[in-house]
Scaffold this motif. Structure first.
Motif, PDB file in Angstrom:
ATOM      1  N   GLY A  81      10.517   6.711 -15.944  1.00  0.00           N
ATOM      2  CA  GLY A  81      10.078   5.776 -16.974  1.00  0.00           C
ATOM      3  C   GLY A  81      10.203   4.323 -16.576  1.00  0.00           C
ATOM      4  N   ALA A  82      10.024   3.478 -17.575  1.00  0.00           N
ATOM      5  CA  ALA A  82      10.017   2.035 -17.362  1.00  0.00           C
ATOM      6  C   ALA A  82      11.404   1.541 -16.965  1.00  0.00           C
ATOM      7  CB  ALA A  82       9.550   1.331 -18.633  1.00  0.00           C
ATOM      8  N   ARG A  83      11.419   0.450 -16.243  1.00  0.00           N
ATOM      9  CA  ARG A  83      12.682  -0.210 -15.904  1.00  0.00           C
ATOM     10  C   ARG A  83      13.013  -1.286 -16.936  1.00  0.00           C
ATOM     11  NH1 ARG A  83      12.345  -0.912  -9.291  1.00  0.00           N
ATOM     12  NH2 ARG A  83      11.477   1.149  -8.862  1.00  0.00           N
ATOM     13  N   THR A  84      11.967  -1.836 -17.566  1.00  0.00           N
ATOM     14  CA  THR A  84      12.149  -2.849 -18.608  1.00  0.00           C
ATOM     15  C   THR A  84      11.239  -2.505 -19.779  1.00  0.00           C
ATOM     16  OG1 THR A  84      10.360  -4.307 -17.845  1.00  0.00           O
ATOM     17  CG2 THR A  84      12.523  -4.583 -16.802  1.00  0.00           C
ATOM     18  N   PRO A  85      11.551  -3.001 -20.988  1.00  0.00           N
ATOM     19  CA  PRO A  85      10.710  -2.697 -22.157  1.00  0.00           C
ATOM     20  C   PRO A  85       9.279  -3.208 -22.029  1.00  0.00           C
ATOM     21  CG  PRO A  85      12.845  -3.564 -22.831  1.00  0.00           C
ATOM     22  CD  PRO A  85      12.752  -3.756 -21.339  1.00  0.00           C
ATOM     23  N   GLU A  86       9.064  -4.184 -21.144  1.00  0.00           N
ATOM     24  CA  GLU A  86       7.736  -4.787 -21.031  1.00  0.00           C
ATOM     25  C   GLU A  86       6.762  -3.955 -20.205  1.00  0.00           C
ATOM     26  OE1 GLU A  86      10.609  -6.473 -20.290  1.00  0.00           O
ATOM     27  OE2 GLU A  86      10.696  -7.376 -22.294  1.00  0.00           O
ATOM     28  N   GLU A  87       7.259  -3.011 -19.434  1.00  0.00           N
ATOM     29  CA  GLU A  87       6.385  -2.237 -18.561  1.00  0.00           C
ATOM     30  C   GLU A  87       5.540  -1.251 -19.367  1.00  0.00           C
ATOM     31  OE1 GLU A  87       8.632  -2.153 -14.245  1.00  0.00           O
ATOM     32  OE2 GLU A  87       8.851  -0.434 -15.566  1.00  0.00           O
ATOM     33  N   ASN A  88       4.240  -1.323 -19.184  1.00  0.00           N
ATOM     34  CA  ASN A  88       3.305  -0.439 -19.881  1.00  0.00           C
ATOM     35  C   ASN A  88       2.811   0.604 -18.881  1.00  0.00           C
ATOM     36  OD1 ASN A  88       1.476   0.754 -21.581  1.00  0.00           O
ATOM     37  ND2 ASN A  88       0.100  -1.004 -21.693  1.00  0.00           N
ATOM     38  N   LEU A  89       3.539   1.694 -18.784  1.00  0.00           N
ATOM     39  CA  LEU A  89       3.275   2.684 -17.746  1.00  0.00           C
ATOM     40  C   LEU A  89       2.021   3.495 -18.034  1.00  0.00           C
ATOM     41  CD1 LEU A  89       6.914   3.947 -17.200  1.00  0.00           C
ATOM     42  CD2 LEU A  89       5.625   2.454 -15.711  1.00  0.00           C
ATOM     43  N   LEU A  90       1.292   3.779 -16.976  1.00  0.00           N
ATOM     44  CA  LEU A  90       0.082   4.595 -17.082  1.00  0.00           C
ATOM     45  C   LEU A  90       0.337   6.021 -16.609  1.00  0.00           C
ATOM     46  CD1 LEU A  90      -2.994   5.006 -17.409  1.00  0.00           C
ATOM     47  CD2 LEU A  90      -3.252   4.110 -15.078  1.00  0.00           C
ATOM     48  N   CYS A  91       0.793   6.191 -15.368  1.00  0.00           N
ATOM     49  CA  CYS A  91       1.014   7.538 -14.849  1.00  0.00           C
ATOM     50  C   CYS A  91       1.802   7.502 -13.554  1.00  0.00           C
ATOM     51  CB  CYS A  91      -0.319   8.266 -14.622  1.00  0.00           C
ATOM     52  SG  CYS A  91      -1.350   7.545 -13.333  1.00  0.00           S
ATOM     53  N   THR A  92       2.337   8.659 -13.216  1.00  0.00           N
ATOM     54  CA  THR A  92       2.915   8.928 -11.908  1.00  0.00           C
ATOM     55  C   THR A  92       1.900   9.735 -11.107  1.00  0.00           C
ATOM     56  OG1 THR A  92       5.236   8.898 -12.597  1.00  0.00           O
ATOM     57  CG2 THR A  92       4.702  10.220 -10.677  1.00  0.00           C
ATOM     58  N   VAL A  93       1.663   9.341  -9.871  1.00  0.00           N
ATOM     59  CA  VAL A  93       0.797  10.087  -8.956  1.00  0.00           C
ATOM     60  C   VAL A  93       1.703  10.698  -7.889  1.00  0.00           C
ATOM     61  CG1 VAL A  93      -1.087   9.945  -7.291  1.00  0.00           C
ATOM     62  CG2 VAL A  93      -1.159   8.543  -9.365  1.00  0.00           C
ATOM     63  N   LEU A  94       1.779  12.019  -7.873  1.00  0.00           N
ATOM     64  CA  LEU A  94       2.679  12.732  -6.976  1.00  0.00           C
ATOM     65  C   LEU A  94       1.883  13.538  -5.955  1.00  0.00           C
ATOM     66  CD1 LEU A  94       5.410  14.014  -6.083  1.00  0.00           C
ATOM     67  CD2 LEU A  94       5.099  15.675  -7.938  1.00  0.00           C
ATOM     68  N   LEU A  95       2.186  13.324  -4.681  1.00  0.00           N
ATOM     69  CA  LEU A  95       1.546  14.067  -3.597  1.00  0.00           C
ATOM     70  C   LEU A  95       2.596  14.856  -2.829  1.00  0.00           C
ATOM     71  CD1 LEU A  95      -0.773  11.330  -2.026  1.00  0.00           C
ATOM     72  CD2 LEU A  95      -1.241  12.810  -3.983  1.00  0.00           C
ATOM     73  N   PRO A  96       2.651  16.175  -2.945  1.00  0.00           N
ATOM     74  CA  PRO A  96       3.502  16.980  -2.067  1.00  0.00           C
ATOM     75  C   PRO A  96       2.939  16.946  -0.644  1.00  0.00           C
ATOM     76  CG  PRO A  96       2.913  18.190  -4.075  1.00  0.00           C
ATOM     77  CD  PRO A  96       2.003  17.005  -3.985  1.00  0.00           C
ATOM     78  N   LEU A  97       3.766  16.583   0.327  1.00  0.00           N
ATOM     79  CA  LEU A  97       3.263  16.348   1.677  1.00  0.00           C
ATOM     80  C   LEU A  97       3.821  17.294   2.745  1.00  0.00           C
ATOM     81  CD1 LEU A  97       3.346  12.443   1.843  1.00  0.00           C
ATOM     82  CD2 LEU A  97       1.387  13.913   1.341  1.00  0.00           C
ATOM     83  N   LYS A  98       5.077  17.725   2.587  1.00  0.00           N
ATOM     84  CA  LYS A  98       5.675  18.482   3.685  1.00  0.00           C
ATOM     85  C   LYS A  98       6.837  19.335   3.180  1.00  0.00           C
ATOM     86  CE  LYS A  98       7.698  17.670   8.305  1.00  0.00           C
ATOM     87  NZ  LYS A  98       8.097  16.625   9.277  1.00  0.00           N
ATOM     88  N   LEU A  99       6.946  20.536   3.729  1.00  0.00           N
ATOM     89  CA  LEU A  99       8.094  21.402   3.502  1.00  0.00           C
ATOM     90  C   LEU A  99       8.677  21.795   4.853  1.00  0.00           C
ATOM     91  CD1 LEU A  99       6.684  23.879   0.816  1.00  0.00           C
ATOM     92  CD2 LEU A  99       8.288  22.008   0.409  1.00  0.00           C
ATOM     93  N   LYS A 100       9.987  21.771   4.946  1.00  0.00           N
ATOM     94  CA  LYS A 100      10.670  22.351   6.103  1.00  0.00           C
ATOM     95  C   LYS A 100      11.361  23.615   5.627  1.00  0.00           C
ATOM     96  CE  LYS A 100      11.629  18.054   8.634  1.00  0.00           C
ATOM     97  NZ  LYS A 100      12.703  17.183   9.178  1.00  0.00           N
ATOM     98  N   PHE A 101      11.078  24.741   6.277  1.00  0.00           N
ATOM     99  CA  PHE A 101      11.668  26.000   5.828  1.00  0.00           C
ATOM    100  C   PHE A 101      12.043  26.846   7.025  1.00  0.00           C
ATOM    101  CE2 PHE A 101       7.050  25.922   5.295  1.00  0.00           C
ATOM    102  CZ  PHE A 101       6.653  26.855   6.247  1.00  0.00           C
ATOM    103  N   SER A 102      12.901  27.837   6.768  1.00  0.00           N
ATOM    104  CA  SER A 102      13.442  28.646   7.847  1.00  0.00           C
ATOM    105  C   SER A 102      12.480  29.737   8.284  1.00  0.00           C
ATOM    106  CB  SER A 102      14.775  29.262   7.419  1.00  0.00           C
ATOM    107  OG  SER A 102      14.641  29.919   6.176  1.00  0.00           O
TER     108      SER A 102
END
Length: 226
Positions: A81-102
């Motif tokens: 979420g916002a860090r200050t009350p003034e921030e008008n957030l639109l969205c989070t854009v999340l890109l999964p890029l890499k997995l390290k697995f056994s």
């Protein structure tokens, strides 16, 4: 607000994104469990990411920040979420890029999930019941009691969370940490996908360690309404 774009990036594009981040972003945290890089120029977003997702975004917005994260610890329940009350957030854009697995053949990596809940928090918040030693980033609020939850969570059900499938998937978290939550969206944390959601919504991840995953790397951009 939630949008899932399957197969948004090819493997070659993902490799370019990762290499660009490592070469050009600023390292701001290196610990035993986490390496975090900050994007301060956003050229990667505009050149490689925006053209792929522009139909999911309004015509005008500004970028609040971008981070490349490599972690070997499953995520806690938190909001971006916002860090200050003034921030008008639109969205989070999340890109999964890499997995390290056994050994991929021994595990079902499709069970590596992101869970987004209906409940929200007005500010960036980390939820860690009964863990008063936790030290989140300075701009994160820390909730360590049920009282904290009730103050920080909007739309709480005020009931215990009883979805055993999710509780088992997230067994790195105690059941009481899900108090008052209800599931909004569940999606596979899959390389090449783009996941767009509102930063205020609480979310968490599968305990990926029990799937044989040693670490996961993602790229996250936070966007603000202009």
């Amino acid at each position: 607000m939630e949008r899932i774009i399957e197969d948004c990036f090819s493997q070659s594009e993902i490799s370019r994104i990762l290499q660009y981040g490592v070469d050009n972003f600023q390292v701001i945290e290196t610990t035993e469990f986490n390496t975090k890089y900050r994007d301060s120029e956003f050229s990667l977003f505009w050149e490689m990411i925006y053209p792929k997702i522009k139909d999911c975004l309004p015509s005008e917005f500004v970028i609040k920040g971008g981070f490349l994260n490599e972690t070997s610890n499953p995520y806690l329940i938190h909001s971006d979420g916002a860090r200050t009350p003034e921030e008008n957030l639109l969205c989070t854009v999340l890109l999964p890029l890499k997995l390290k697995f056994s050994d991929e053949s021994k595990y079902d990596l499709s069970q590596n999930k992101l869970f987004i809940f209906n409940q929200t928090s007005d500010f960036a918040t980390t939820f860690r019941l009964n863990d008063h030693e936790a030290k989140p980033f300075p701009y994160y609020r820390l909730a360590t009691t049920i009282g904290d939850y009730r103050k920080m969570v909007n739309g709480s059900t005020e009931e215990e969370f009883n979805d055993e499938r999710i509780l088992q998937s997230c067994d790195h978290l105690a059941k009481e940490q899900f108090f008052g939550l209800s599931l909004k969206l569940e999606t596979e944390w899959k390389i090449g996908k783009c996941i767009i959601f509102h930063p205020h919504n609480l979310h968490t991840s599968t305990n990926f360690k029990k799937l044989g995953i040693h670490s996961k790397t993602n790229l996250v951009y936070s966007l603000l309404n202009k």
